[in-house]
Scaffold this motif. Structure first.
Motif, PDB file in Angstrom:
ATOM      1  N   PRO A   1      -2.657  30.780  23.834  1.00  0.00           N
ATOM      2  CA  PRO A   1      -1.693  31.230  22.819  1.00  0.00           C
ATOM      3  C   PRO A   1      -0.342  31.622  23.409  1.00  0.00           C
ATOM      4  CG  PRO A   1      -3.850  32.168  22.381  1.00  0.00           C
ATOM      5  CD  PRO A   1      -3.950  31.486  23.726  1.00  0.00           C
ATOM      6  N   GLN A   2      -0.326  32.094  24.669  1.00  0.00           N
ATOM      7  CA  GLN A   2       0.944  32.465  25.279  1.00  0.00           C
ATOM      8  C   GLN A   2       1.807  31.247  25.599  1.00  0.00           C
ATOM      9  OE1 GLN A   2       0.671  35.258  28.522  1.00  0.00           O
ATOM     10  NE2 GLN A   2      -1.083  36.307  27.621  1.00  0.00           N
ATOM     11  N   PHE A   3       1.192  30.066  25.607  1.00  0.00           N
ATOM     12  CA  PHE A   3       1.950  28.833  25.865  1.00  0.00           C
ATOM     13  C   PHE A   3       1.917  27.911  24.653  1.00  0.00           C
ATOM     14  CE2 PHE A   3       1.876  24.338  27.248  1.00  0.00           C
ATOM     15  CZ  PHE A   3       3.172  24.252  27.737  1.00  0.00           C
ATOM     16  N   GLY A   4       0.746  27.380  24.353  1.00  0.00           N
ATOM     17  CA  GLY A   4       0.627  26.420  23.262  1.00  0.00           C
ATOM     18  C   GLY A   4       0.933  27.017  21.908  1.00  0.00           C
ATOM     19  N   GLY A   5       0.646  28.299  21.716  1.00  0.00           N
ATOM     20  CA  GLY A   5       0.901  28.922  20.432  1.00  0.00           C
ATOM     21  C   GLY A   5       2.371  29.045  20.105  1.00  0.00           C
ATOM     22  N   ALA A   6       3.223  28.956  21.145  1.00  0.00           N
ATOM     23  CA  ALA A   6       4.659  29.056  20.924  1.00  0.00           C
ATOM     24  C   ALA A   6       5.277  27.720  20.542  1.00  0.00           C
ATOM     25  CB  ALA A   6       5.337  29.591  22.184  1.00  0.00           C
ATOM     26  N   LEU A   7       4.483  26.633  20.559  1.00  0.00           N
ATOM     27  CA  LEU A   7       4.999  25.305  20.265  1.00  0.00           C
ATOM     28  C   LEU A   7       4.721  24.934  18.814  1.00  0.00           C
ATOM     29  CD1 LEU A   7       3.734  23.428  23.443  1.00  0.00           C
ATOM     30  CD2 LEU A   7       5.998  24.413  23.064  1.00  0.00           C
ATOM     31  N   ASP A   8       5.602  24.171  18.240  1.00  0.00           N
ATOM     32  CA  ASP A   8       5.399  23.646  16.896  1.00  0.00           C
ATOM     33  C   ASP A   8       4.494  22.432  16.984  1.00  0.00           C
ATOM     34  OD1 ASP A   8       5.462  22.570  14.395  1.00  0.00           O
ATOM     35  OD2 ASP A   8       7.636  22.317  14.292  1.00  0.00           O
ATOM     36  N   PRO A   9       3.266  22.503  16.468  1.00  0.00           N
ATOM     37  CA  PRO A   9       2.350  21.365  16.604  1.00  0.00           C
ATOM     38  C   PRO A   9       2.845  20.101  15.928  1.00  0.00           C
ATOM     39  CG  PRO A   9       1.490  22.982  15.044  1.00  0.00           C
ATOM     40  CD  PRO A   9       2.683  23.612  15.699  1.00  0.00           C
ATOM     41  N   GLN A  10       3.818  20.209  15.014  1.00  0.00           N
ATOM     42  CA  GLN A  10       4.343  19.040  14.327  1.00  0.00           C
ATOM     43  C   GLN A  10       5.600  18.480  15.004  1.00  0.00           C
ATOM     44  OE1 GLN A  10       2.509  17.747  11.933  1.00  0.00           O
ATOM     45  NE2 GLN A  10       1.103  19.472  12.245  1.00  0.00           N
ATOM     46  N   ALA A  11       6.143  19.231  15.961  1.00  0.00           N
ATOM     47  CA  ALA A  11       7.401  18.798  16.572  1.00  0.00           C
ATOM     48  C   ALA A  11       7.147  17.682  17.566  1.00  0.00           C
ATOM     49  CB  ALA A  11       8.076  19.975  17.274  1.00  0.00           C
ATOM     50  N   MET A  12       7.916  16.610  17.458  1.00  0.00           N
ATOM     51  CA  MET A  12       7.754  15.501  18.384  1.00  0.00           C
ATOM     52  C   MET A  12       8.509  15.757  19.687  1.00  0.00           C
ATOM     53  SD  MET A  12       5.594  13.717  17.064  1.00  0.00           S
ATOM     54  CE  MET A  12       5.604  12.662  18.504  1.00  0.00           C
ATOM     55  N   ARG A  13       9.575  16.563  19.648  1.00  0.00           N
ATOM     56  CA  ARG A  13      10.283  16.876  20.866  1.00  0.00           C
ATOM     57  C   ARG A  13       9.579  18.065  21.505  1.00  0.00           C
ATOM     58  NH1 ARG A  13      14.134  13.859  22.052  1.00  0.00           N
ATOM     59  NH2 ARG A  13      14.584  15.139  23.869  1.00  0.00           N
ATOM     60  N   SER A  14       8.763  17.808  22.494  1.00  0.00           N
ATOM     61  CA  SER A  14       7.882  18.828  23.053  1.00  0.00           C
ATOM     62  C   SER A  14       8.396  19.304  24.400  1.00  0.00           C
ATOM     63  CB  SER A  14       6.465  18.271  23.194  1.00  0.00           C
ATOM     64  OG  SER A  14       6.485  17.082  23.957  1.00  0.00           O
ATOM     65  N   THR A  15       7.865  20.410  24.835  1.00  0.00           N
ATOM     66  CA  THR A  15       8.272  20.992  26.107  1.00  0.00           C
ATOM     67  C   THR A  15       7.883  20.103  27.275  1.00  0.00           C
ATOM     68  OG1 THR A  15       8.032  22.902  27.558  1.00  0.00           O
ATOM     69  CG2 THR A  15       6.122  22.297  26.264  1.00  0.00           C
ATOM     70  N   ARG A  16       8.665  20.153  28.347  1.00  0.00           N
ATOM     71  CA  ARG A  16       8.316  19.471  29.592  1.00  0.00           C
ATOM     72  C   ARG A  16       7.614  20.423  30.559  1.00  0.00           C
ATOM     73  NH1 ARG A  16       9.212  13.809  29.185  1.00  0.00           N
ATOM     74  NH2 ARG A  16      10.728  13.579  27.512  1.00  0.00           N
ATOM     75  N   ALA A  17       7.302  21.625  30.087  1.00  0.00           N
ATOM     76  CA  ALA A  17       6.680  22.615  30.961  1.00  0.00           C
ATOM     77  C   ALA A  17       5.165  22.490  30.993  1.00  0.00           C
ATOM     78  CB  ALA A  17       7.071  24.026  30.499  1.00  0.00           C
TER      79      ALA A  17
END
Length: 467
Positions: free
Chosen positions: A337-353
């Motif tokens: 949750p400290q990483f994946g929970g901060a991401l928008d699961p619908q967003a196609m532009r995703s983190t490179r981290a």
């Protein structure tokens, strides 16, 4: 909540904890739920049973990154640091023993790791630098391999059924690895088939493994005597002191890694595109971003081989004793949750981290190659097919039971070949349809190109389903 004993004292010997097996029906169907259950009970580090061996499974993003970066050299890959193994408590028949005893760069540290990685960096450079003629020729070859496999799928008619895992995503990267290694065509196809047998761990895996080792050793000797325009020759040029055994062990990694990892990345990307309208809508705008998103959300390498601390070290809520096996969960870290929970699961532009390519001393050196193979494979498929849909709902796709990889056993689809498909290098995409009934279509004659009559092509032809 954790049991009181663990709350009161972070030191709990791994051997004293009664733990549940990591693998099982729940893990095969939805490993994310297993990671969540373990995280809820134990926190970012959980004790689990891996095929009869107790290990620490690291699920926290911060903790996984900390171990990968290995500041201070606390975490070691070499098996000599594994205390239970040194004490004779690990059976030679343990299923993962052949992988862990392969003695290649994946299980070295320090100066030896740097030496072997220098060979890999130099060997891969001509094929990963798009300005180099070797990389340009390889890209054309990948497009041709993809076209050959698609044409084979469409023999007998322009629409039908296929298993895109066995008939496309898995053989394509292995064909690329054969080219990189410099095998002659027919011999390379035989080697490819043996790699497949070993990866599938079937009844003929032992004999296939012996043939594979002999073929790779013979190849290493040949390249030492007669260098060519291939990966082993460039590795030898960079590190002339490589022995036959060292070179053989290193190049033996390539078919397995590029075959399983890249093949799985292709499959997982195809599933994402066919099952996610947002991915379909953005595919023509940036396929690399779609692949990156898939690497984050459904990494083919779910868990990594063990690390062993040289000293007792605090990790999560536990003190890990020196020599205890620690398995890093990339999939678990991405679900933290400290990483994946901060991401928008619908967003196609995703983190490179994300950590799909690793980090630190053992980070993936072939990332550019794997990405290029995957993007060409996916784009070429949708250029050649006017329609392609999953033959079953995404949540019913069959996954292989594996402690390391997250790979499909099969990827059944129904397809329709485009009557006029784009030439290699074109950036257009066909229409990708959702998993819904496909109306009857007139069969479109396939473009026929007779591939070599090798064991590989006979095998692939045998997988075709009659229409």
């Amino acid at each position: 909540m954790m049991p009181d004993a663990w709350t009161a004292s972070p030191y709990v010997p791994l051997s004293s904890i009664s733990v549940e097996p990591l693998l099982g029906g729940d893990y095969d169907s939805d490993p994310g739920l297993v990671y969540k259950r373990l995280r809820t009970k134990y926190g970012p580090v959980a004790p689990v049973d891996l095929l009869g061996v107790p290990v620490w499974l690291v699920l926290g993003y911060t903790e996984v990154l900390q171990v990968l970066q290995n500041q201070g050299g606390i975490w070691n890959k070499h098996l000599r640091y594994w205390r239970a193994r040194a004490e004779g408590r690990i059976s030679p028949a343990w299923p993962l023993t052949p992988i862990f005893e392969s003695d290649n760069s994946a299980f070295h540290d320090g100066a030896q790791l740097r030496r072997l990685r220098h060979a890999w960096t130099a060997g891969l450079a001509p094929f990963q630098d798009p300005t180099r003629p070797q990389a340009q020729a390889l890209e054309r070859a990948i497009e041709q391999y993809a076209d050959d496999l698609i044409t084979l799928l469409a023999e007998g008619g322009g629409n039908g059924w296929a298993d895109l895992s066995a008939q496309y995503a898995r053989p394509l990267p292995l064909m690329v690895s054969n080219r990189l290694l410099g095998f002659e065509s027919i011999q390379g196809d035989d080697v490819l088939m043996d790699v497949w047998r070993v990866l599938d761990a079937g009844p003929d895996a032992t004999a296939a493994s012996q043939r594979l080792i002999a073929a790779v050793t013979d190849l290493a000797l040949t390249k030492m005597r007669h260098p060519g325009d291939d990966l082993p020759s460039y590795m030898l040029a960079a590190v002339p002191g490589l022995s036959v055994e060292e070179l053989s062990r290193e190049i033996l990694m390539l078919p397995g890694l590029i075959g399983d990892f890249t093949g799985s990345l292709i499959c997982n990307t195809l599933v994402e595109v066919m099952g996610n309208p947002d991915a379909r809508a953005t595919l023509s705008q940036g396929i690399e971003e779609v692949v990156n998103r898939v690497a984050l959300a459904n990494s083919p390498m779910a868990n990594l081989t063990f690390r062993f601390p040289a000293v007792d070290v605090q990790l999560g809520r536990f003190v890990i004793a020196a020599g205890d096996p620690v398995m890093l969960s990339i999939a678990g870290a991405h679900a933290d949750p400290q990483f994946g929970g901060a991401l928008d699961p619908q967003a196609m532009r995703s983190t490179r981290a994300h950590l799909a390519w690793g980090a630190g001393p053992h980070s993936c050196l072939g990332r550019q190659l794997a990405m290029r193979v995957t993007t060409i494979a996916v784009s070429r498929l949708f250029e050649r097919f006017s329609r392609v849909r999953l033959a079953m709902p995404p949540d019913q796709l069959p996954w292989r039971s594996s402690p390391m990889a997250r790979t499909l056993r099969s990827l059944p689809v129904q397809f329709e070949l485009a009557e006029y498909y784009a030439p290699a290098g074109h950036t257009g995409f066909g229409t990708v349809s959702s998993p819904e009934p496909m109306p009857p279509v007139m069969a479109v004659p396939a473009v026929r190109q007779e591939p070599p009559r090798s064991a590989l092509w006979r095998f692939l032809r045998g997988l075709r389903r009659e229409r």
